[in-house]
Scaffold this active site. Structure first.
Site, mmCIF file in Angstrom:
data_model
loop_
_atom_site.group_PDB
_atom_site.id
_atom_site.type_symbol
_atom_site.label_atom_id
_atom_site.label_comp_id
_atom_site.label_asym_id
_atom_site.label_seq_id
_atom_site.Cartn_x
_atom_site.Cartn_y
_atom_site.Cartn_z
ATOM 1 C CG ASP A 9 -2.002 -1.115 1.167
ATOM 2 O OD1 ASP A 9 -1.976 -1.922 0.216
ATOM 3 O OD2 ASP A 9 -2.824 -1.198 2.092
ATOM 4 C CG ASP A 47 -6.584 0.015 1.248
ATOM 5 O OD1 ASP A 47 -6.867 -1.161 1.532
ATOM 6 O OD2 ASP A 47 -7.029 1.000 1.877
ATOM 7 C CG HIS A 49 -11.390 0.966 0.381
ATOM 8 N ND1 HIS A 49 -11.472 -0.335 0.814
ATOM 9 C CD2 HIS A 49 -10.412 1.550 1.141
ATOM 10 C CE1 HIS A 49 -10.594 -0.519 1.791
ATOM 11 N NE2 HIS A 49 -9.931 0.597 2.001
ATOM 12 C CG HIS A 53 -15.110 0.065 1.789
ATOM 13 N ND1 HIS A 53 -14.522 -0.213 2.999
ATOM 14 C CD2 HIS A 53 -15.144 -1.090 1.096
ATOM 15 C CE1 HIS A 53 -14.197 -1.505 3.017
ATOM 16 N NE2 HIS A 53 -14.559 -2.054 1.870
ATOM 17 C CG HIS A 81 -8.590 5.104 3.025
ATOM 18 N ND1 HIS A 81 -9.563 4.852 3.968
ATOM 19 C CD2 HIS A 81 -8.015 3.912 2.746
ATOM 20 C CE1 HIS A 81 -9.563 3.562 4.242
ATOM 21 N NE2 HIS A 81 -8.647 2.958 3.506
ATOM 22 C CE LYS A 106 -4.062 -4.355 1.214
ATOM 23 N NZ LYS A 106 -4.760 -3.299 1.962
ATOM 24 C CB CYS A 151 -2.144 -2.971 5.200
ATOM 25 S SG CYS A 151 -3.872 -2.409 5.069
#
Ligand code: VGL
Ligand code: ZN
Length: 197
Positions: A9, A47, A49, A53, A81, A106, A151
């Protein structure tokens, strides 16, 4: 080809100026680029989303960094984010993405957060990374990136539980360190058999 560098990330939103900025998040980028030269495989996570989310405080009319209870357990509610396709979700512009063999995204499931590169936060739904690594014969992982206590921690613990040999290069990671999260993460990683270098 058994040792991979897993870069977690390194995205604009986790760097200074980003929506969920980690202090010094951009200081590690050049060191990560250099570390890529020492590994036969390089894998990046992102990351990723959808808007609205369920891990976003704005989706619950709640304050960022407050807690909620999800069907899969307690969940920190984050500022919005890494929204899919946004500048914040893009990799830091200096990260050498050309060296990546695989980019694994993810957190795309609206109902479940996903800190780990291996499983969503229900600890059950796989991302597919385990199968990728095993079919390539990779058994040893070095983790770097953001954030150490979320993470990176979740990815390292899951990797160790799955039987990979795991090292976290802590000088190439930076932490959010919210409410004791870094100390808790360091214990969790050590207890799982992760080497903190
Ligand atoms: C992360 C919080 C929310 C991370 C991602 O990359 O550590 N933390 N989403
Ligand atoms: Zn996230």
């Amino acid at each position: 080809m058994t040792h991979a560098l897993l870069v977690i990330d390194v995205q604009n939103d986790f760097c200074p100026g980003g929506a969920l900025a980690v202090a010094g998040g951009d200081d590690i980028v050049q060191g990560i680029n250099t570390a890529m030269n020492d590994h036969s495989a390089v894998i990046l996570t992102q990351d990723w989303h959808p808007a609205g989310h369920s891990s976003f405080a704005s989706s619950h009319n709640a304050e960022p960094m407050s807690m909620t209870e999800m069907p899969y357990g307690p969940q920190v509610l984050w500022p919005d984010h890494c929204i899919q396709g946004s500048k914040g979700a893009a990799f830091h512009p200096d990260l050498n993405t050309d060296r990546a063999d695989l980019i694994i995204r993810k957190g795309y499931n609206p109902a479940i957060d996903s800190y780990s590169a291996f499983f969503e936060n229900d600890h059950k739904t796989p991302t597919g990374l385990e199968g990728y690594l095993r079919t390539r014969g990779i058994d040893t992982l070095t983790l770097v990136g953001l954030a150490t206590d979320f993470c990176v921690n979740y990815s390292a613990v899951d990797a160790a539980k799955l039987g990979f040999t795991v090292k976290v290069e802590t000088n190439l990671c930076r932490a959010i360190d919210f409410d004791g999260s870094l100390a808790a993460a360091n214990s969790a990683m050590t207890d799982a058999g992760v080497t903190l270098a």
